[in-house]
Motif scaffolding. Structure first.
Motif, short mmCIF file in Angstrom:
data_model
loop_
_atom_site.label_atom_id
_atom_site.label_comp_id
_atom_site.label_asym_id
_atom_site.label_seq_id
_atom_site.Cartn_x
_atom_site.Cartn_y
_atom_site.Cartn_z
N LEU A 139 44.57 54.88 59.05
CA LEU A 139 45.51 53.99 58.53
C LEU A 139 44.94 54.54 56.78
N GLU A 140 45.58 55.35 55.92
CA GLU A 140 44.87 55.86 54.42
C GLU A 140 44.78 55.06 53.54
N TRP A 141 44.35 54.58 52.32
CA TRP A 141 44.81 53.68 51.23
C TRP A 141 44.99 54.93 49.88
N ASP A 142 45.73 53.98 48.84
CA ASP A 142 46.06 54.73 48.52
C ASP A 142 44.51 54.01 47.09
N ARG A 143 43.67 54.80 46.42
CA ARG A 143 43.09 55.15 45.51
C ARG A 143 41.62 54.97 45.86
N ASP A 144 40.72 54.00 44.99
CA ASP A 144 39.27 54.23 45.35
C ASP A 144 39.47 52.62 46.19
N VAL A 145 38.59 52.28 46.82
CA VAL A 145 38.07 51.17 47.71
C VAL A 145 37.46 50.19 46.73
N VAL A 146 37.94 49.41 46.25
CA VAL A 146 37.72 48.07 45.89
C VAL A 146 36.19 47.11 46.46
N SER A 147 34.93 47.39 45.70
CA SER A 147 34.55 45.99 46.15
C SER A 147 34.43 44.84 44.99
N GLN A 148 34.59 43.96 45.80
CA GLN A 148 34.36 42.47 45.22
C GLN A 148 33.70 41.93 44.42
N PHE A 149 32.58 41.98 45.03
CA PHE A 149 30.79 42.05 44.40
C PHE A 149 31.21 42.67 43.38
N LYS A 150 31.36 44.23 42.57
CA LYS A 150 31.40 44.52 42.16
C LYS A 150 32.34 43.63 40.62
N ARG A 151 32.80 43.08 41.20
CA ARG A 151 33.86 42.33 39.99
C ARG A 151 33.95 41.31 39.66
N THR A 152 32.30 40.38 39.77
CA THR A 152 31.65 39.08 39.37
C THR A 152 32.13 38.86 38.71
N ASP A 153 31.90 39.27 37.57
CA ASP A 153 31.92 39.55 35.83
C ASP A 153 33.45 38.93 35.75
N ARG A 154 33.95 39.89 36.39
CA ARG A 154 35.60 39.45 36.03
C ARG A 154 36.22 38.38 36.44
N HIS A 155 35.63 37.26 37.46
CA HIS A 155 35.83 35.97 38.04
C HIS A 155 35.50 35.01 37.30
N ARG A 156 34.63 35.69 36.84
CA ARG A 156 33.22 34.46 35.77
C ARG A 156 34.62 34.13 34.54
N THR A 157 34.72 35.38 34.21
CA THR A 157 35.53 35.38 32.78
C THR A 157 36.79 34.43 32.95
N VAL A 158 37.88 34.53 34.32
CA VAL A 158 39.18 33.82 34.72
C VAL A 158 38.09 33.19 34.42
N VAL A 159 37.08 32.15 35.60
CA VAL A 159 37.31 30.91 35.78
C VAL A 159 36.45 30.06 34.26
N GLN A 160 36.33 30.77 33.66
CA GLN A 160 36.23 30.32 31.79
C GLN A 160 37.48 30.14 30.97
N THR A 161 38.45 30.67 31.38
CA THR A 161 39.80 30.67 30.95
C THR A 161 40.20 29.19 31.74
N LEU A 162 40.08 29.35 32.89
CA LEU A 162 40.83 27.99 33.38
C LEU A 162 39.96 26.50 32.65
N ILE A 163 39.13 26.75 33.05
CA ILE A 163 37.99 25.78 32.46
C ILE A 163 39.05 25.17 30.96
N ASP A 164 38.66 26.48 29.63
CA ASP A 164 39.27 26.32 28.28
C ASP A 164 40.62 25.51 29.02
N GLN A 165 41.36 26.08 29.74
CA GLN A 165 42.43 25.09 29.78
C GLN A 165 42.48 23.99 30.25
N GLY A 166 41.47 23.39 30.94
CA GLY A 166 41.85 22.40 31.40
C GLY A 166 42.51 22.32 33.04
N ALA A 167 42.45 23.79 33.75
CA ALA A 167 42.75 23.51 34.69
C ALA A 167 41.20 23.03 35.94
#
Length: 482
Positions: free
Chosen positions: A85-113
């Protein structure tokens, strides 16, 4: 490999279910080996994407730093690679995307969600106990408070503001599913240490990776409801979901790590071919009529979401052996010999030189018909690879007592003069020798088989002679006679 077979299917569909390109993913947690259930999930995602000219991506959900290990990541990648089973492109590490996750959470806060929740762990536990007793979902008192009321120097979590509306999904396997809005808590998105929780991270990662079809175990069905709420709050398109039943053990119960072989590596070590395991996993929860055996090309041609069933599947080793045997019979003799040799590398009690490998290769066309796995094939080739002289004790020694040894001496001279060393010709030679000796064939065949194989499982005795060739046959007979 699936990549090699998908070229003819790449342009098969340009659109499916209003998506320009199918993108699927497999997202294991690196806390152990590649589970057999996870391997099936990966297979279904890979097949669906490749069959429609899409992409199959791999993400390692390694945010749990206490349990995630490099060894587990390596085992998962090796397991997927071995399975083809060969995957396309590089393997994504969820841990390395933590800053992106926090940014989205701030967006939800700003929207009142989403909102900051200052409940202490003790307060949260007390509230959880109370709402459980009352039979209602957890609603944080901070969802309606003004942020200016927040206590100083106090840790907080970030919670999703549960909309309270019902959630309805059309699942490709489960059909229409609905949940009452009152069942959903104010979901934690960020923990007190600012690390993202599973449902938030999964939504963000799937969106950013372009994943539009998610095939996974039905234990995630309720997560789909929670995740669809987050998708809606962010204004993102919700992927197509297909939640497949889990695999059960032969007893119908959930697979037990103590009682069942549950890792892909275990089945590899047991001697199953990657192609055989792919075929078997395909049929665990998916069907196309009564067809049991599939080549990789047929898998890509046939696989669709409509064939996925709702009922749990049971592991059946007998069926697995049958499927694997079918693939072994269709595997190239040289390839099968190489696979067998990789299992014998550390065997000090067997001959593994070039001559021994040549014997196995010359006999593989017959030997592979008698084996369901590489482990059984190893047993079938044991008579070719035994180190000389072969030890004769107990019942084996008795077979060569009396006039049997003298008869083997006379047979040796006949075989020494035999010019046509083919299986058919050797059949005639042995039949004639038995008649000339005035005995039944068993009086010739049994001691000859013991002398050449040491009693190990072996095919027709004429085949044994033909594969070993004249020189080795005469030397093994000489060992017995002397």
């Amino acid at each position: 490999m699936l990549r090699e077979c998908c070229l003819s299917h790449r342009n098969k569909f340009s659109q499916l279910q209003n998506h320009k390109k199918i993108v699927t993913r497999f997202a294991p947690s690196p806390t152990g080996f590649l589970h057999i259930g996870g391997a099936r999930t990966a297979l279904f995602n890979a097949l669906f994407a490749k069959a429609h000219g899409g992409q199959f991506k791999l993400r390692i959900e390694d945010t749990d730093r206490a349990r995630s290990t490099h060894e587990s990541i390596k085992a998962i990648l090796e397991g997927l690679s071995w399975l083809g089973l060969e995957w396309d492109r590089d393997v994504v590490s969820q841990f390395k995307r933590t800053d992106r996750h926090r940014t989205v959470v701030q967006t939800l806060i700003d929207q009142g969600a989403a909102f900051k929740c200052y409940l202490t762990p003790e307060q949260t536990q007390a509230l959880r106990h109370q709402v459980f007793t009352d039979g209602r979902a957890l609603r944080s008192p901070w969802r309606d408070k003004d942020p200016s009321e927040a206590p100083q120097s106090t840790d907080f979590t970030v919670r999703f503001r549960a909309p309270g509306t019902d959630v309805a999904l059309i699942d490709e396997v489960q059909g229409g599913v609905r949940w009452a809005g009152k069942e959903f808590d104010d979901l934690v998105l960020l923990r007190a240490d600012s690390t993202p929780t599973y449902n938030l991270a999964v939504v963000v990662d799937d969106h950013d990776m372009g994943v539009n079809h998610i095939i996974r175990g039905d234990d995630h069905l309720v997560n789909a409801a929670r995740q669809s709420q987050i998708y809606a709050a962010l204004g993102w398109k919700t992927p197509v979901f297909a939640h497949i039943p889990l695999i059960h053990g032969p007893d119908g119960k959930k697979l037990s790590k103590r009682q069942d072989a549950v890792s892909v590596g275990a089945y590899r070590d047991m001697g199953y071919l990657a192609s055989g395991l792919r075929n078997y996993l395909l049929r665990l929860g998916w069907s196309k009529g009564d067809q049991e055996y599939f080549t990789d090309a047929e898998m890509l041609e046939s696989f669709d979401l409509k064939g996925l069933g709702k009922a749990p599947s049971r592991l059946d080793l007998n069926k697995m052996n049958s499927v694997n045997a079918w693939h072994m019979k269709r595997t190239d003799d040289a390839q099968l010999t190489d696979l067998l040799w990789s299992r014998l590398e550390n065997r000090n009690d067997l001959r593994t030189d070039d001559q021994a490998k040549a014997w196995v290769l010359s006999g593989m066309r017959v030997l592979k018909e008698r084996a369901s796995t590489l482990a059984e094939l190893e047993e079938q080739t044991y008579f070719l690879l035994r180190s000389r002289p072969i030890e004769m004790t107990g019942k084996l020694a008795k077979v060569l007592e009396g006039d049997a040894k003298a008869r083997m001496r006379r047979l040796t001279e006949v075989l020494r003069k035999t010019l046509d060393w083919t299986e058919t010709a050797l059949d005639h030679v042995l039949d004639k020798f038995a008649k000339d000796e005035g005995v039944g064939f068993g009086k010739v065949g049994q001691p000859l088989r013991v002398a050449l194989t040491g009693g190990a499982p072996a095919p027709n005795i004429s085949f044994v002679l033909a594969v070993l060739k004249r020189k080795e046959v005469l030397e093994r007979l000489k060992d017995v006679i002397d």
